[in-house]
Design a protein around this motif. Structure first.
Motif, PDB file in Angstrom:
ATOM      1  N   GLN A   1     -34.408  -4.878  37.331  1.00  0.00           N
ATOM      2  CA  GLN A   1     -33.442  -4.711  38.393  1.00  0.00           C
ATOM      3  C   GLN A   1     -31.939  -4.693  38.173  1.00  0.00           C
ATOM      4  OE1 GLN A   1     -34.285  -7.896  41.250  1.00  0.00           O
ATOM      5  NE2 GLN A   1     -33.404  -6.709  43.046  1.00  0.00           N
ATOM      6  N   GLU A   2     -32.007  -5.486  36.888  1.00  0.00           N
ATOM      7  CA  GLU A   2     -30.507  -5.543  36.124  1.00  0.00           C
ATOM      8  C   GLU A   2     -30.102  -4.597  35.091  1.00  0.00           C
ATOM      9  OE1 GLU A   2     -32.534  -8.655  36.368  1.00  0.00           O
ATOM     10  OE2 GLU A   2     -31.842  -8.852  38.405  1.00  0.00           O
ATOM     11  N   THR A   3     -31.272  -4.454  34.301  1.00  0.00           N
ATOM     12  CA  THR A   3     -31.193  -3.684  33.041  1.00  0.00           C
ATOM     13  C   THR A   3     -31.495  -2.118  33.443  1.00  0.00           C
ATOM     14  OG1 THR A   3     -33.294  -3.991  32.302  1.00  0.00           O
ATOM     15  CG2 THR A   3     -31.762  -5.505  31.721  1.00  0.00           C
ATOM     16  N   GLY A   4     -32.220  -1.678  34.509  1.00  0.00           N
ATOM     17  CA  GLY A   4     -32.583  -0.344  34.504  1.00  0.00           C
ATOM     18  C   GLY A   4     -33.821  -0.248  33.665  1.00  0.00           C
ATOM     19  N   ASN A   5     -34.383   0.938  33.890  1.00  0.00           N
ATOM     20  CA  ASN A   5     -35.795   1.272  32.996  1.00  0.00           C
ATOM     21  C   ASN A   5     -35.204   1.807  31.563  1.00  0.00           C
ATOM     22  OD1 ASN A   5     -37.966   2.315  31.793  1.00  0.00           O
ATOM     23  ND2 ASN A   5     -38.959   3.051  33.606  1.00  0.00           N
TER      24      ASN A   5
ATOM     25  N   ASP B   1     -30.415  -2.938  40.766  1.00  0.00           N
ATOM     26  CA  ASP B   1     -28.981  -3.110  41.363  1.00  0.00           C
ATOM     27  C   ASP B   1     -28.085  -2.435  40.179  1.00  0.00           C
ATOM     28  OD1 ASP B   1     -29.967  -4.664  43.424  1.00  0.00           O
ATOM     29  OD2 ASP B   1     -30.132  -6.385  42.232  1.00  0.00           O
ATOM     30  N   SER B   2     -28.450  -2.496  38.899  1.00  0.00           N
ATOM     31  CA  SER B   2     -27.563  -2.165  37.894  1.00  0.00           C
ATOM     32  C   SER B   2     -28.382  -1.517  36.890  1.00  0.00           C
ATOM     33  CB  SER B   2     -26.678  -3.200  37.471  1.00  0.00           C
ATOM     34  OG  SER B   2     -27.338  -4.256  36.921  1.00  0.00           O
ATOM     35  N   ARG B   3     -27.902  -0.960  35.900  1.00  0.00           N
ATOM     36  CA  ARG B   3     -28.374  -0.626  34.397  1.00  0.00           C
ATOM     37  C   ARG B   3     -27.178  -0.517  33.514  1.00  0.00           C
ATOM     38  NH1 ARG B   3     -27.067   1.151  39.074  1.00  0.00           N
ATOM     39  NH2 ARG B   3     -29.395   1.601  39.609  1.00  0.00           N
ATOM     40  N   HIS B   4     -27.546  -0.042  32.414  1.00  0.00           N
ATOM     41  CA  HIS B   4     -26.689  -0.144  31.250  1.00  0.00           C
ATOM     42  C   HIS B   4     -26.757   1.607  30.593  1.00  0.00           C
ATOM     43  CE1 HIS B   4     -25.437  -4.322  30.572  1.00  0.00           C
ATOM     44  NE2 HIS B   4     -26.449  -4.464  31.267  1.00  0.00           N
ATOM     45  N   PHE B   5     -25.534   2.088  30.206  1.00  0.00           N
ATOM     46  CA  PHE B   5     -25.513   3.339  29.673  1.00  0.00           C
ATOM     47  C   PHE B   5     -24.785   3.232  28.421  1.00  0.00           C
ATOM     48  CE2 PHE B   5     -26.200   4.713  34.073  1.00  0.00           C
ATOM     49  CZ  PHE B   5     -27.299   5.466  34.037  1.00  0.00           C
ATOM     50  N   ALA B   6     -25.349   4.119  27.382  1.00  0.00           N
ATOM     51  CA  ALA B   6     -24.701   4.307  26.324  1.00  0.00           C
ATOM     52  C   ALA B   6     -23.595   5.415  26.218  1.00  0.00           C
ATOM     53  CB  ALA B   6     -25.654   4.709  25.251  1.00  0.00           C
TER      54      ALA B   6
ATOM     55  N   SER C   1     -20.775  -2.429  30.113  1.00  0.00           N
ATOM     56  CA  SER C   1     -20.917  -3.350  31.238  1.00  0.00           C
ATOM     57  C   SER C   1     -21.964  -2.695  32.106  1.00  0.00           C
ATOM     58  CB  SER C   1     -19.596  -3.624  31.714  1.00  0.00           C
ATOM     59  OG  SER C   1     -18.467  -4.193  31.167  1.00  0.00           O
ATOM     60  N   PRO C   2     -22.665  -3.576  33.066  1.00  0.00           N
ATOM     61  CA  PRO C   2     -23.544  -3.057  33.825  1.00  0.00           C
ATOM     62  C   PRO C   2     -22.995  -2.149  34.894  1.00  0.00           C
ATOM     63  CG  PRO C   2     -23.622  -5.456  33.908  1.00  0.00           C
ATOM     64  CD  PRO C   2     -22.396  -5.183  32.905  1.00  0.00           C
ATOM     65  N   VAL C   3     -23.760  -0.956  34.893  1.00  0.00           N
ATOM     66  CA  VAL C   3     -23.212  -0.091  35.835  1.00  0.00           C
ATOM     67  C   VAL C   3     -24.053  -0.215  37.175  1.00  0.00           C
ATOM     68  CG1 VAL C   3     -23.072   2.554  36.385  1.00  0.00           C
ATOM     69  CG2 VAL C   3     -23.161   1.585  34.181  1.00  0.00           C
ATOM     70  N   THR C   4     -22.817  -0.520  38.213  1.00  0.00           N
ATOM     71  CA  THR C   4     -23.493  -0.975  39.453  1.00  0.00           C
ATOM     72  C   THR C   4     -24.057   0.264  40.431  1.00  0.00           C
ATOM     73  OG1 THR C   4     -21.435  -1.089  40.596  1.00  0.00           O
ATOM     74  CG2 THR C   4     -22.171  -3.235  39.409  1.00  0.00           C
TER      75      THR C   4
END
Length: 364
Positions: A311-315, A53-58, A28-31
């Motif tokens: 902005q939503e996925t992170g770099n 605003d958010s990003r995803h992490f493995a 889930s997106p990490v806010t």
């Protein structure tokens, strides 16, 4: 009869077109609120410094464990791209994968993905690069689609696991280290290319130029795989001291990236004899939202004409250009023109791509 078949094949063959799109963003997106709760990085600081605003992490921060590998993400993205086209995976002739964070030095991640997909005897290539690698991979793939080769699977992805020691006390990290946890994310994107005559986003040109002779790197990343559990604490400290996992010269990046972006855009438009108003969509570099927005403003582009996701996925590095392209799926009309740019600050690399949506032609 054979000559007639060859002539017919040459008539229907076209420049490589993108016909399938896939992505995988783990968990889930990490806010920003969660970043403050879990990693003690203040929400207001993230919003001020980066703008994401958010990003995803493995990784699973609550358990301090790795939840997904790069192979997991790339395979899922590839499966989506293949399923979208409806082709038999065995028809794929070549796979090209780009990443800065392979699961291992050997075996190459591209071969692990090919194994998961069940693609035996397929040609595979892997490029190690930052975000510029995504367009480099497309460049390699389009040149490999010659002769009897008709389909290429191109994948880009990155994971932050290699740069994270989940046992660290994040409250004691310097801001120069904390910013990387807030800026970067994990993910993978995939595209399916074909030279068959069908509707698709045709690749008309790709620019790839190294610009870093005599220049200090703007970004350096180090990782050393899994550290054995019994390693002495002194050794861990010495490794961190000598090889900082991630280091950026943000002042140099802020100064040079907008200039390099404008240079690539000018070159691409001149090569195609396009004017800016001819372009339907622009895909600007996705570094962090504040930087991306500054680039858009400096180029005088409207937000409606740009495709953004950071902005939503992170770099997430090599995944970004493919995530941007996936956002275009279903929105394009015949002859719509697209320009995408990726700037890699590691040793100052300029990459760009031009595309045009075309319909398949009926041959009499």
């Amino acid at each position: 009869m054979l000559v007639q078949e060859l002539k017919q094949e040459s008539r229907v063959s076209v420049a490589p077109r993108i016909i399938g799109y896939g992505e995988c963003l783990p968990g889930s997106p990490v806010t920003n609120e969660q970043m403050e709760d879990v990693l003690s990085i203040r929400k207001e600081w993230i919003e001020k410094m980066i703008g994401n605003d958010s990003r995803h992490f493995a990784v699973d921060f609550s358990k301090r464990t790795i939840a997904y590998s790069l192979t997991d993400l790339c395979t899922a993205a590839a499966e989506e791209a293949i399923e979208q086209t409806g082709i038999n995976p065995q028809e794929i002739d070549v796979i090209v994968l780009s990443t800065a964070t392979p699961d291992h030095l050997m075996p190459a991640t591209v071969n692990l993905v090919a194994d998961r997909l069940g693609l035996h005897h397929i040609q595979t290539y892997q490029i190690q690069a930052g975000c510029s690698g995504a367009l480099q991979a497309l460049d390699v793939a389009r040149h490999l689609l010659v002769g009897e080769r008709r389909y290429a699977l191109v994948i880009g992805g990155d994971v932050c696991n290699k740069y994270m020691d989940l046992t660290r006390d994040f409250t004691k990290l310097r801001s120069s280290e904390l910013i990387n946890y807030a800026l970067f994310g994990d993910g993978a994107g995939a595209l399916l290319l074909t030279t068959k005559n069908c509707d698709g986003l045709e690749i008309t040109s790709i620019e790839n130029r190294f610009e870093g002779v005599g220049e200090e790197p703007g970004q350096v990343m180090n990782w050393f795989g899994t550290v054995p559990e019994n390693i002495q604490e002194l050794s861990k400290r010495e490794i961190r001291k000598q090889y900082q996992s991630a280091k950026e010269d943000y002042k140099a990046i802020e100064k040079r990236v907008p200039i390099m972006t404008d240079q690539v855009l000018t070159t691409l438009l001149e090569e195609r004899n396009w004017k800016r108003e001819d372009v339907t969509y622009f895909l600007p570099p996705q570094l962090g939202w504040h930087m991306t927005k500054a680039i858009i403003d400096s180029l005088g582009l409207s937000l409606d004409a740009t495709i953004n996701c950071v902005q939503e996925t992170g770099n997430n590095g090599n995944a970004l250009p493919y995530l941007q392209l996936k956002k275009l799926h279903g929105r394009l009309k015949p002859h719509n023109k697209v320009v995408g740019i990726a700037i890699e600050s590691s040793k100052w690399i300029k990459t760009g791509i031009t595309l045009e949506y075309k319909e398949g032609e009926t041959n009499e």
